[in-house]
Design a protein around this motif. Structure first.
Motif, PDB file in Angstrom:
ATOM      1  N   VAL A   1      12.864  15.511 -14.842  1.00 61.18           N
ATOM      2  CA  VAL A   1      12.384  14.163 -14.540  1.00 61.18           C
ATOM      3  C   VAL A   1      10.964  14.224 -13.997  1.00 61.18           C
ATOM      4  O   VAL A   1      10.467  13.246 -13.452  1.00 61.18           O
TER       5      VAL A   1
ATOM      6  N   ILE B   1      15.108  13.659  -2.661  1.00 65.58           N
ATOM      7  CA  ILE B   1      15.173  12.339  -3.302  1.00 65.58           C
ATOM      8  C   ILE B   1      16.362  11.530  -2.803  1.00 65.58           C
ATOM      9  O   ILE B   1      16.293  10.297  -2.764  1.00 65.58           O
TER      10      ILE B   1
ATOM     11  N   MET C   1      10.638   6.817   2.995  1.00 68.96           N
ATOM     12  CA  MET C   1      10.947   6.925   1.579  1.00 68.96           C
ATOM     13  C   MET C   1       9.858   7.683   0.836  1.00 68.96           C
ATOM     14  O   MET C   1      10.133   8.543   0.012  1.00 68.96           O
ATOM     15  N   VAL C   2       8.588   7.358   1.149  1.00 71.52           N
ATOM     16  CA  VAL C   2       7.503   7.987   0.397  1.00 71.52           C
ATOM     17  C   VAL C   2       7.318   9.443   0.819  1.00 71.52           C
ATOM     18  O   VAL C   2       7.047  10.307  -0.012  1.00 71.52           O
TER      19      VAL C   2
ATOM     20  N   MET D   1      11.292   3.803  -7.604  1.00 71.89           N
ATOM     21  CA  MET D   1      11.635   3.291  -6.281  1.00 71.89           C
ATOM     22  C   MET D   1      10.405   2.708  -5.588  1.00 71.89           C
ATOM     23  O   MET D   1      10.485   1.663  -4.927  1.00 71.89           O
ATOM     24  N   SER D   2       9.244   3.346  -5.760  1.00 73.87           N
ATOM     25  CA  SER D   2       8.025   2.814  -5.145  1.00 73.87           C
ATOM     26  C   SER D   2       7.643   1.473  -5.761  1.00 73.87           C
ATOM     27  O   SER D   2       7.170   0.570  -5.054  1.00 73.87           O
TER      28      SER D   2
ATOM     29  N   LEU E   1      15.064   3.948   1.204  1.00 72.17           N
ATOM     30  CA  LEU E   1      14.756   2.744   0.423  1.00 72.17           C
ATOM     31  C   LEU E   1      15.776   1.645   0.720  1.00 72.17           C
ATOM     32  O   LEU E   1      15.413   0.468   0.843  1.00 72.17           O
TER      33      LEU E   1
ATOM     34  N   ALA F   1      -4.867   4.088  -2.355  1.00 73.38           N
ATOM     35  CA  ALA F   1      -3.897   3.238  -1.656  1.00 73.38           C
ATOM     36  C   ALA F   1      -4.464   2.774  -0.321  1.00 73.38           C
ATOM     37  O   ALA F   1      -4.351   1.600   0.046  1.00 73.38           O
TER      38      ALA F   1
ATOM     39  N   ARG G   1       8.878  16.168  -4.712  1.00 70.28           N
ATOM     40  CA  ARG G   1       7.626  16.694  -4.167  1.00 70.28           C
ATOM     41  C   ARG G   1       6.455  15.803  -4.541  1.00 70.28           C
ATOM     42  O   ARG G   1       6.515  15.010  -5.464  1.00 70.28           O
TER      43      ARG G   1
ATOM     44  N   GLY H   1       0.815  -1.209   0.000  1.00 67.26           N
ATOM     45  CA  GLY H   1       0.000   0.000   0.000  1.00 67.26           C
ATOM     46  C   GLY H   1       0.847   1.257   0.000  1.00 67.26           C
ATOM     47  O   GLY H   1       0.529   2.228  -0.706  1.00 67.26           O
ATOM     48  N   ILE H   2       1.954   1.258   0.761  1.00 70.12           N
ATOM     49  CA  ILE H   2       2.852   2.421   0.750  1.00 70.12           C
ATOM     50  C   ILE H   2       3.424   2.613  -0.650  1.00 70.12           C
ATOM     51  O   ILE H   2       3.531   3.739  -1.145  1.00 70.12           O
TER      52      ILE H   2
ATOM     53  N   VAL I   1       1.982   1.740  -3.506  1.00 70.14           N
ATOM     54  CA  VAL I   1       0.922   2.259  -4.383  1.00 70.14           C
ATOM     55  C   VAL I   1       0.745   3.757  -4.156  1.00 70.14           C
ATOM     56  O   VAL I   1       0.610   4.543  -5.115  1.00 70.14           O
ATOM     57  N   TYR I   2       0.787   4.170  -2.882  1.00 68.30           N
ATOM     58  CA  TYR I   2       0.653   5.592  -2.569  1.00 68.30           C
ATOM     59  C   TYR I   2       1.774   6.391  -3.221  1.00 68.30           C
ATOM     60  O   TYR I   2       1.532   7.446  -3.809  1.00 68.30           O
ATOM     61  N   GLY I   3       3.008   5.858  -3.154  1.00 71.58           N
ATOM     62  CA  GLY I   3       4.122   6.549  -3.784  1.00 71.58           C
ATOM     63  C   GLY I   3       3.941   6.664  -5.287  1.00 71.58           C
ATOM     64  O   GLY I   3       4.189   7.716  -5.868  1.00 71.58           O
TER      65      GLY I   3
ATOM     66  N   LEU J   1       1.173   6.670  -7.026  1.00 70.42           N
ATOM     67  CA  LEU J   1       0.051   7.505  -7.460  1.00 70.42           C
ATOM     68  C   LEU J   1       0.227   8.968  -7.109  1.00 70.42           C
ATOM     69  O   LEU J   1      -0.409   9.826  -7.722  1.00 70.42           O
ATOM     70  N   SER J   2       1.067   9.311  -6.119  1.00 70.66           N
ATOM     71  CA  SER J   2       1.077  10.702  -5.680  1.00 70.66           C
ATOM     72  C   SER J   2       2.402  11.413  -5.908  1.00 70.66           C
ATOM     73  O   SER J   2       2.492  12.603  -5.650  1.00 70.66           O
ATOM     74  N   LYS J   3       3.433  10.736  -6.394  1.00 76.23           N
ATOM     75  CA  LYS J   3       4.716  11.406  -6.621  1.00 76.23           C
ATOM     76  C   LYS J   3       4.802  11.901  -8.068  1.00 76.23           C
ATOM     77  O   LYS J   3       4.087  11.401  -8.951  1.00 76.23           O
ATOM     78  N   ARG J   4       5.697  12.861  -8.304  1.00 72.34           N
ATOM     79  CA  ARG J   4       5.882  13.394  -9.654  1.00 72.34           C
ATOM     80  C   ARG J   4       7.248  13.051 -10.220  1.00 72.34           C
ATOM     81  O   ARG J   4       7.460  13.156 -11.419  1.00 72.34           O
ATOM     82  N   ASN J   5       8.212  12.726  -9.362  1.00 70.60           N
ATOM     83  CA  ASN J   5       9.564  12.432  -9.826  1.00 70.60           C
ATOM     84  C   ASN J   5       9.599  10.998 -10.370  1.00 70.60           C
ATOM     85  O   ASN J   5       9.194  10.062  -9.690  1.00 70.60           O
TER      86      ASN J   5
ATOM     87  N   THR K   1      -5.261  -1.072   0.742  1.00 76.17           N
ATOM     88  CA  THR K   1      -4.586  -1.682   1.892  1.00 76.17           C
ATOM     89  C   THR K   1      -5.613  -2.181   2.906  1.00 76.17           C
ATOM     90  O   THR K   1      -5.485  -3.294   3.432  1.00 76.17           O
TER      91      THR K   1
ATOM     92  N   VAL L   1      12.072   8.946 -10.916  1.00 81.80           N
ATOM     93  CA  VAL L   1      12.936   8.031 -10.161  1.00 81.80           C
ATOM     94  C   VAL L   1      12.229   7.579  -8.891  1.00 81.80           C
ATOM     95  O   VAL L   1      12.296   6.410  -8.500  1.00 81.80           O
ATOM     96  N   ALA L   2      11.498   8.505  -8.239  1.00 82.13           N
ATOM     97  CA  ALA L   2      10.779   8.142  -7.008  1.00 82.13           C
ATOM     98  C   ALA L   2       9.705   7.106  -7.307  1.00 82.13           C
ATOM     99  O   ALA L   2       9.467   6.192  -6.512  1.00 82.13           O
TER     100      ALA L   2
END
Lengths: 102, 172
Positions: free
Chosen positions: A92, B31, B25-26, A33-34, B38, B105, B90, A16-17, A19-21, A23-27, B109, A29-30
């Motif tokens: 990015v 970054i 991490m999230v 990583m999710s 991570l 999410a 961000r 779940g963490i 999925v949250y990353g 759906l809600s991040k813009r980078n 979960t 690379v991030a």
């Protein structure tokens, strides 16, 4: 007593963490990583089910190894794509990746 | 009331460590801090594998994830990072999209946890095999040798493709 249920709940929380990353991040690379985090959660499930349901076999661990191989391939190609796009766009941020839009 | 053994305490500690690293991490805005959190998460997952009597897989996790993939990610971050470090990771500036992501999410979960909690999962109290690595090798090079070879070819193709993609097309 710690059992299969606890491991599966832990792996759901990690998924779940992830999925949250995603759906809600813009980078970009991030987000990659999710996705890695989600693949790790799946691996925990494989190994836990192998340990608690079929402990005299190691097939679950074998699946987890195959997942690790595919994840390594995925992350190398994904990062190469991000570097290649960064060279054109100098960004990015996923909102700037509109090369296929007219 | 059942006894809390040291095994359970170890699981709780490892689980808290892993979940907190993943949240870090999230939620981090930098970054580079995200990448470090991570790596902590990968090490936490490796500890979980050791706790599950999968020692070989724990070592593979440390070697491949905490070693190779994290170095790859940090190199990519160094190549593409520019501007203020605290603004590199961000959340989506549109609050609606951000909240929808959090909602989906959370819903997923909660659904998964409820499904796992309320379904009585069967458990076998058997002993694990003594020579797990030997059995793994026998399966990998015997019954599942096709999967092994396909994984090898996939890895080779992916690495060659990554080199070609990252080098870029030469302008004539």
């Amino acid at each position: 007593m710690i059992g299969l249920t606890h491991y599966m709940i832990l792996s759901s929380l990690l998924f779940g963490i992830g999925v949250y990353g995603v759906l809600s991040k813009r980078n970009a690379v991030a987000i990659l990583m999710s996705v890695e985090l989600m693949l790790n959660a799946v691996n925990i499930n494989f190994v836990a089910i192998n340990r608690f349901i079929n402990p005299d076999q190691v097939v679950g661990q074998l699946f987890a190894i195959v997942v690790i191989v595919v994840a390594a391939a995925e992350v190398s190609v994904g990062l190469a794509l991000i570097i290649s796009i960064y060279r054109h766009r100098k960004s990015v941020n996923l909102s700037d990746f509109n090369l296929l839009k007219w | 009331m059942s006894m809390v053994t040291i095994n359970d305490m170890a699981f709780v500690c490892i689980a808290l460590f892993t979940i907190l690293s993943a949240l870090g991490m999230v939620l981090s805005r930098n970054i580079v801090h995200s990448a470090l959190a991570l790596i902590m998460t990968f090490i936490g997952v490796a500890m979980l594998f050791f706790h599950l009597d999968a020692g070989f897989l724990g070592l593979v996790q440390i070697l491949v994830y905490a070693g190779a993939i994290s170095v790859l990610i940090i190199f990519a971050i160094m190549l593409v990072m520019h501007g203020e470090p605290n603004q590199t990771n961000r959340f989506n500036p549109s609050l609606g999209t951000h909240l929808w992501g959090a909602y989906i999410a959370l819903l997923m979960t909660a659904g998964l946890v409820a499904a796992i909690w309320f379904s009585g999962l069967p458990e076998v109290k058997g002993r694990t095999v003594e020579d797990a690595v030997g059995l793994l090798a026998e399966l990998l090079l015997g019954k599942y040798v096709i999967a092994f070879e396909v994984a090898a070819v996939l890895l080779l193709l992916a690495v060659v493709g990554a080199i070609i993609l990252a080098r870029g097309v030469e302008e004539k």
